[in-house]
Design a protein around this motif. Structure first.
Motif, short mmCIF file in Angstrom:
data_model
loop_
_atom_site.label_atom_id
_atom_site.label_comp_id
_atom_site.label_asym_id
_atom_site.label_seq_id
_atom_site.Cartn_x
_atom_site.Cartn_y
_atom_site.Cartn_z
N GLU A 357 0.83 -1.21 0.00
CA GLU A 357 0.00 0.00 0.00
C GLU A 357 0.87 1.25 0.00
O GLU A 357 0.56 2.23 -0.72
CB GLU A 357 -0.92 -0.01 1.24
N ALA A 360 2.19 1.62 -3.36
CA ALA A 360 1.15 2.12 -4.29
C ALA A 360 0.86 3.60 -4.03
O ALA A 360 0.67 4.39 -4.98
CB ALA A 360 -0.13 1.28 -4.12
N LEU A 361 0.82 3.98 -2.73
CA LEU A 361 0.57 5.39 -2.41
C LEU A 361 1.69 6.28 -2.93
O LEU A 361 1.44 7.37 -3.46
CB LEU A 361 0.43 5.53 -0.88
N GLU A 363 3.55 5.57 -5.49
CA GLU A 363 3.40 5.66 -6.95
C GLU A 363 2.26 6.62 -7.30
O GLU A 363 2.36 7.40 -8.26
CB GLU A 363 3.12 4.26 -7.50
N LEU A 364 1.13 6.55 -6.50
CA LEU A 364 -0.01 7.44 -6.77
C LEU A 364 0.40 8.90 -6.56
O LEU A 364 0.04 9.78 -7.38
CB LEU A 364 -1.17 7.07 -5.84
N ASN A 365 1.13 9.14 -5.47
CA ASN A 365 1.60 10.52 -5.24
C ASN A 365 2.50 10.99 -6.37
O ASN A 365 2.42 12.14 -6.83
CB ASN A 365 2.33 10.60 -3.90
N MET A 367 2.51 9.86 -9.44
CA MET A 367 1.70 10.06 -10.64
C MET A 367 0.84 11.33 -10.53
O MET A 367 0.68 12.08 -11.50
CB MET A 367 0.79 8.84 -10.87
N THR A 368 0.30 11.57 -9.30
CA THR A 368 -0.51 12.79 -9.10
C THR A 368 0.35 14.03 -9.31
O THR A 368 -0.06 15.01 -9.95
CB THR A 368 -1.10 12.79 -7.69
#
Length: 405
Positions: A357, A360-361, A363-365, A367-368
């Motif tokens: 997680e 993933a977070l 990576e999400l940050n 990507m954001t």
């Protein structure tokens, strides 16, 4: 002094002769073994071994049950047969002494035949025994108790073996030297004997002289003893008189002392009676106290036994509960170990899931942030493009106005 010196010289000569004889007979003076000598000595050694084993056969046959396991069936059967032949031989010899001379020739023939069979039996037994050296050593150790004639004969044969070895290892020249040496020793011994005889004669004369001197001294001592006896008689008489006088004085003193002691005895007897009465009363009181204490001790022992029985029952209950709880504890420990292992697995899965997680977070940050930057860049690009288009339009309009004018 002269006799002593001569006697010591004789002993010194004897010692020198003995030393020479020992040097003459040392083994280092003998020549080495030859093949014939070795064969002869081997035959003699084998004969001694056979003699030793044959002397042990009667004792082995007498205790055959004890040695049967050690000997084996073949040797045991041969020994039984040998024992039967020995018994037949003894029976035949005993019957030949009792019967008349008519059957002497027949018995002599049976005796010769039985003797041959007995010799063959001994040879067979010795052959079987000597074929196993370890068995021979064990039998010598277990049954080492020969009769005295057999022991004497074996020792004599051993001495004969040593004598033969010495003779075989001695060359003729050494034998001649030994004979000459023995003759010289005999001559020296003869001379020493003559010197000893002369010394003994001188010693006898000296002893005779000393005996005469001793006789004179004894006579003088006897005379002095007679005089001394006379003096002793007078002194003894005087001592007797003084002793009788002293005895009378001591008797009077002892009688007076006995009277005083008798009075003391009577006084002490009265004191003893009073003390006995007093001590009897105190003893009775102590006995009563002892009985009371014994009863108290018995009661305390009974109470102690009762308490200990209760404690023992309580201990057994506690021990049973302890055993039960210990079993439960072991069961719970096993369950705890299983749960701990499952908890570890769950924690590991949680950690892995949390790491995933977090990854993933991240990576999400990322990507954001990238999308935000791309959008900002795109908006800026649009704004710039819009501004450029507006500038171009303004510039076109301005040129058109100038052209119209």
């Amino acid at each position: 002094t002269a006799l002593t010196s001569l006697y010591s010289m004789c002993h010194l000569k004897k010692a020198v002769v003995t030393l020479d004889a020992m040097k003459m007979l040392e083994p280092c003076q003998l020549k080495p073994y030859s093949m014939e000598t070795e064969r002869i000595i081997t035959v003699l050694d084998e004969t001694i071994a056979k003699l030793e084993m044959s002397s042990l056969i009667p004792r082995i046959t007498d205790s055959l049950d004890r040695f049967a396991d050690m000997l084996g069936p073949e040797i045991t059967n041969n020994l039984i047969e040998h024992q039967k032949l020995s018994n037949e031989m003894e029976h035949l010899l005993a019957s030949s002494e009792e019967e008349d001379a008519m059957r002497a020739e027949e018995q002599q023939g049976c005796l010769c035949l039985l003797e041959q069979r007995l010799k063959c039996s001994v040879r067979n037994v010795l052959r079987l025994l000597l074929a196993n050296p370890l068995l021979c050593q064990a039998l010598k150790y277990e049954a080492w108790a020969r009769e005295s004639p057999a022991e004497v004969f074996i020792n004599a044969f051993g001495e004969f073996r040593n004598f033969m070895l010495e003779r075989l290892l001695t060359s003729p020249v050494e034998e001649e030297e030994k004979i000459q040496f023995m003759e010289a020793i005999s001559l020296q011994i003869k001379k020493n004997a003559e010197a000893i005889t002369a010394l003994q004669a001188e010693l006898a004369a000296a002893i005779q002289t000393q005996e005469e001197e001793k006789d004179n001294v004894i006579k003088d001592l006897k005379t002095s003893l007679q005089d001394l006896a006379k003096d002793c008689k007078a002194s003894i008489q005087q001592v007797k008189q003084e002793g009788e006088k002293r005895q009378k004085e001591d008797l009077q003193a002892s009688q007076a002392k006995c009277a005083g002691l008798q009075q003391d005895i009577q006084q002490l007897g009265a004191q003893l009676s009073a003390l006995v009465l007093e001590h009897r009363a105190s003893e009775l009181a102590l006995r009563k106290r002892k009985c009371r204490l014994e009863m108290e001790i018995v009661n305390w022992i009974q109470k102690y036994d009762t308490d200990m029985g209760e404690k023992q029952a309580e201990y057994e209950e506690v021990h049973a509960a302890y055993v039960e709880e210990k079993a439960q504890l072991s069961l719970l420990t096993e369950k705890h170990a299983v749960l701990l292992q499952e908890y570890s697995q769950i924690e590991e899965e949680r950690r892995i899931r949390q790491e995933k997680e977090e990854q993933a977070l991240k990576e999400l940050n990322t990507m954001t942030l990238a999308a935000t930057r791309i959008q900002a860049f795109w908006r800026g690009y649009l704004v710039r493009s819009l501004f450029k288009s507006k500038r171009k339009k303004k510039k076109g309009k301005g040129k058109g106005k100038k052209a119209k004018k």
